[in-house]
Every structure is written in structure tokens, then in C-alpha cells.
Design an enzyme around this catalytic site. Structure first.
Site, PDB file in Angstrom:
ATOM      1  N   ARG A  45     -72.733 -23.090  61.390  1.00  0.00           N
ATOM      2  CA  ARG A  45     -73.258 -22.274  60.061  1.00  0.00           C
ATOM      3  C   ARG A  45     -72.436 -21.428  60.141  1.00  0.00           C
ATOM      4  NH1 ARG A  45     -76.657 -19.375  62.914  1.00  0.00           N
ATOM      5  NH2 ARG A  45     -78.325 -20.975  63.969  1.00  0.00           N
ATOM      6  N   TYR A  97     -80.333 -11.720  34.967  1.00  0.00           N
ATOM      7  CA  TYR A  97     -80.308 -13.091  35.388  1.00  0.00           C
ATOM      8  C   TYR A  97     -82.120 -13.314  35.569  1.00  0.00           C
ATOM      9  CZ  TYR A  97     -80.674 -17.925  37.033  1.00  0.00           C
ATOM     10  OH  TYR A  97     -81.122 -19.396  37.451  1.00  0.00           O
ATOM     11  N   ASP A 169     -72.974  -8.755  39.788  1.00  0.00           N
ATOM     12  CA  ASP A 169     -72.924 -10.177  39.442  1.00  0.00           C
ATOM     13  C   ASP A 169     -71.655 -10.757  37.946  1.00  0.00           C
ATOM     14  OD1 ASP A 169     -73.666 -12.845  38.663  1.00  0.00           O
ATOM     15  OD2 ASP A 169     -75.775 -12.678  38.866  1.00  0.00           O
ATOM     16  N   LYS A 194     -71.893 -21.966  38.474  1.00  0.00           N
ATOM     17  CA  LYS A 194     -71.306 -22.059  36.811  1.00  0.00           C
ATOM     18  C   LYS A 194     -69.483 -22.011  36.886  1.00  0.00           C
ATOM     19  CE  LYS A 194     -75.975 -21.476  36.399  1.00  0.00           C
ATOM     20  NZ  LYS A 194     -76.233 -19.437  36.861  1.00  0.00           N
TER      21      LYS A 194
END
Ligand code: PLP
Length: 381
Positions: A45, A97, A169, A194
Site C-alpha cells: 500500500r 466532471y 483536472d 480515459k
């Protein structure tokens, strides 16, 4: 190294121990410590070699100090907002978004963060929205789904004059088209689900910071919150990213062809595309972007049914998401932006009739023929 070469050889791109041309998928959760504390990795992690490779690659591509990989773009955004505390205020773009809007509206506000939403193209509005509690300006450019373009350099200057972070973004452009850190932006976010992944087969988020101190703080939060990208998905993402340059060149060419076609189609009322010389943001887009992206939104003439149009398409697929090799089409009001209250959505210019098209890399002849047969179908109705 040039950008297209960095895509292939940037960051860690191969296996040093065997010479393998692909980074191994290190599934181990824990790593042996020869002596206490003496190991490069301890627990996956906190750090994992496969994830680290894609983190180094995105940092290289965006030209930042460090990269961080998350389980999704949304996880990345949530981790970034975890830098802040109750009472902190943010200036946010009005066309972000849908999922970011949902996170802000249903989660972050409840935790005591406050937001003023503005059209970030309007620099006066941005300045006026800043309060003594403001900590950052958060925006997307081009926006989703209206493809509005904000002058990144100008907004970043406002942010820095006021001691604020600027956060962008960059999903819709990918670093092939736009590298905000070159304009002094502090934090760049990607939904790597994307363009970066590019094949509709991995959900991932990436973050790059301009300076190392901020990367340290985010590294702490990435580990503390734990929304990390898995080794397998890190590998899949890096494999996808190697062909970003090839894909983007094809995306951009096809988008040009589709824009040309749509602008001559009389059943189309309005087109939203930063590469349209008549678009109000054309000049800024030309200045700060390397190409205009491959997202095109448009409205049909009044009385024509957008659902019938998108459902008739055969090659272009009716689906949410964007940035993949496949051309994808959707109706924001009914799909991606369905969670935004209608009045808010309409006030932001997202009409019920709006159609959003993510132009893929198919042969442009097939894309144009598909659009044509769907327009003919509408005509026959
Ligand atoms: C998809 C998307 C996100 C969210 O990313 P996920 O990987 O789906 O969580 C954030 N911002 C933009 C602009 C997006 O298109």
C-alpha cells in the site's frame, strides 16, 4: 528526450534484473527486510515497484516532481481534497466532471469544505470569488461536456498572487495535448481511465505535483487513505500509455474530420469544439494546447430526437466514458450529468438536447458514414 520517446522509455520502462522489456507485475504485499528498516519496499500500500513505474512515467510526462497512482480518478480527487480541513474554501469551475460535482456536493460539503462555483474563463469572477479562507482554485479545461477552455496561465497567476494552490483536472487533454505544470500549476489530476489507459479496460487515477513537498504530503495521504492502484492495473495502464502518442495523433485527425462533417450538416444546430475557429475559446485553446482534443459536443436542430440519433449509430457506441480507441457517444443530461439537478445543469448551458462524442481511432470513413446513416434515419422519421 522528446515526449513521444518518453512515453516508451520514460520513468521505469523495463525490468532491470532480467532486461525484460516490460515492468514485472509485482503482486507481493510485503517485502523481506534483511535488517529492520533496511529495504526499499516494505508494504505494497505504501509503495509497490509496478505502481512506482507508472508513477515515475506520469511525472516524467507532465514534467512534475513526482507522480501518484490511485484506484480511480475519483479516488485521486478525493485524496487531493483530503489535504484540506473543515472551513477551507475553494473556487471551482462550473462545468466540472459530474462525479467531481457529486463528490463536492454530497461528501466534501458535509465534511465542512466550502465551494464557490464560477466560470473560470471569467478572470474577474475568479478573483471576486476568493475569500480569506480560500485555499485553492480547482478547474478542468477543456470542460465536460461543453469543452470550454480556461486560460491556465492567467488563472494560475491569480492563484499564486493570492497564495492559493492551482489544481487542474487534465483528463480531457492528456499530457500529449497540454502540460499544465509548464504554466506553473501545482497539482495535475488525470482520470487515467480515459486517454492515458486508452482501451476502456482499466479504471485508474494519476496525480502529478509541481514540487516535491506537496508530493510528500500527498504520498502520506495516499498511504493513509489507501485508495491505491493495484499492481496489475498499474501494469495495464503503463502498457496503454506507451501508445498515447500514436493514439492521440489518430484521435486528433479524426476529430478534425468529424468536426468538418458536422459543421456542414444542417440538422446540427450548434457545435462545441475548441478547434472551431468560431468558438469563443479558440484563441486560448490554440495558445495553450497542442491540438484541440478529440471531444466534440453538439446539439441537433429543435424537434429532432437526440436519443433516436445516438441509438441508431452502429460503429459509434452508445456508452459513458471517453478517450478510448472506440468512438463513444452519449447524452449528458440523461447519462454522465444525470446526477446534476436539471435547473443547475440548464443554467450551466447543458441542454437536454446536447450530445457528447468522444472521437475514437477507427477509420474516419466509417465514422462519417455512421453519422450520415443516423442523420438519414432522423430525416425519415
Ligand atoms: C472520468 C473522469 C473523472 C473520474 O475518473 P474515474 O477514473 O472514473 O474515477 C474525473 N474527471 C474527469 C474529467 C473525468 O472524465
Amino acid at each position: 528526450m522528446e515526449f513521444n520517446t518518453k512515453l516508451i522509455h520514460g520513468g521505469t520502462s523495463m525490468d532491470e534484473t532480467t532486461g525484460g522489456m516490460s515492468v514485472p507485475i509485482h503482486m507481493a504485499t510485503t517485502f523481506q527486510q534483511k535488517k529492520i528498516g533496511q529495504s526499499k519496499y516494505d508494504y505494497s500500500r505504501s509503495a509497490n515497484p509496478t505502481r512506482e513505474a507508472v508513477e515515475e512515467l506520469i511525472a516524467d510526462l507532465e514534467g512534475g516532481a513526482a507522480g501518484l497512482a490511485f484506484a480511480s480518478g475519483s479516488a485521486a480527487i478525493n485524496t487531493i481534497f483530503s489535504l484540506f480541513s473543515a472551513g477551507d474554501h475553494f473556487v471551482v469551475g462550473n462545468d466540472v466532471y459530474g462525479g467531481t460535482f457529486r463528490l463536492i456536493d454530497s461528501v466534501l460539503k458535509r465534511l465542512g469544505l466550502t465551494f464557490t462555483v464560477v466560470d473560470t474563463r471569467d478572470l474577474t469572477a475568479v478573483k471576486q470569488a476568493i475569500t480569506p479562507k480560500t485555499k485553492a482554485i480547482y478547474l478542468e479545461t477543456p470542460t465536460n461536456p461543453l469543452l470550454r477552455v480556461t486560460d491556465v496561465k492567467a488563472v494560475t497567476e491569480i492563484a499564486h498572487e493570492n497564495n492559493l494552490l492551482s489544481i487542474i483536472d487534465n483528463t480531457f487533454s492528456s499530457p500529449y495535448i497540454q502540460r499544465p505544470i509548464e504554466f506553473d500549476v501545482d497539482i495535475v489530476i488525470h482520470s487515467a481511465s480515459k486517454y492515458l489507459g486508452g482501451h476502456s479496460d482499466v479504471i485508474a487515477g494519476l496525480v502529478v505535483t509541481k514540487d516535491a513537498q506537496l508530493a510528500e504530503e500527498l504520498r502520506f495521504l495516499q498511504n493513509a487513505i489507501g485508495a491505491i492502484l493495484s499492481p496489475h492495473d498499474s501494469w495495464l495502464l503503463q502498457r496503454g500509455m506507451k501508445t498515447l502518442g500514436l493514439r492521440m495523433r489518430a484521435h486528433l485527425q479524426n476529430a478534425d474530420a468529424v468536426f468538418d462533417y458536422l459543421s456542414k450538416q444542417e440538422m446540427v444546430e450548434k457545435i462545441y469544439y475548441p478547434g472551431d475557429p468560431e468558438n469563443e475559446d479558440f484563441t486560448i485553446a490554440k495558445k495553450q494546447m497542442n491540438g484541440f482534443g478529440a471531444m466534440i459536443s453538439f446539439e441537433l436542430q429543435e424537434g429532432l430526437d437526440p436519443s433516436a440519433f445516438v441509438e441508431q449509430l452502429q460503429v459509434i457506441t452508445l456508452a459513458e466514458s471517453l478517450g478510448a480507441v472506440e468512438s463513444l457517444i452519449e447524452i449528458p443530461a440523461l447519462m454522465t450529468h444525470g446526477s446534476i439537478p436539471r435547473a443547475t445543469r440548464i443554467a450551466n448551458g447543458i441542454k437536454d438536447e446536447l450530445i457528447r462524442l468522444s472521437v475514437g481511432v477507427e477509420d474516419p470513413k466509417d465514422l462519417l458514414a455512421d453519422l450520415e446513416q443516423s442523420f438519414n434515419h432522423l430525416k425519415g422519421k
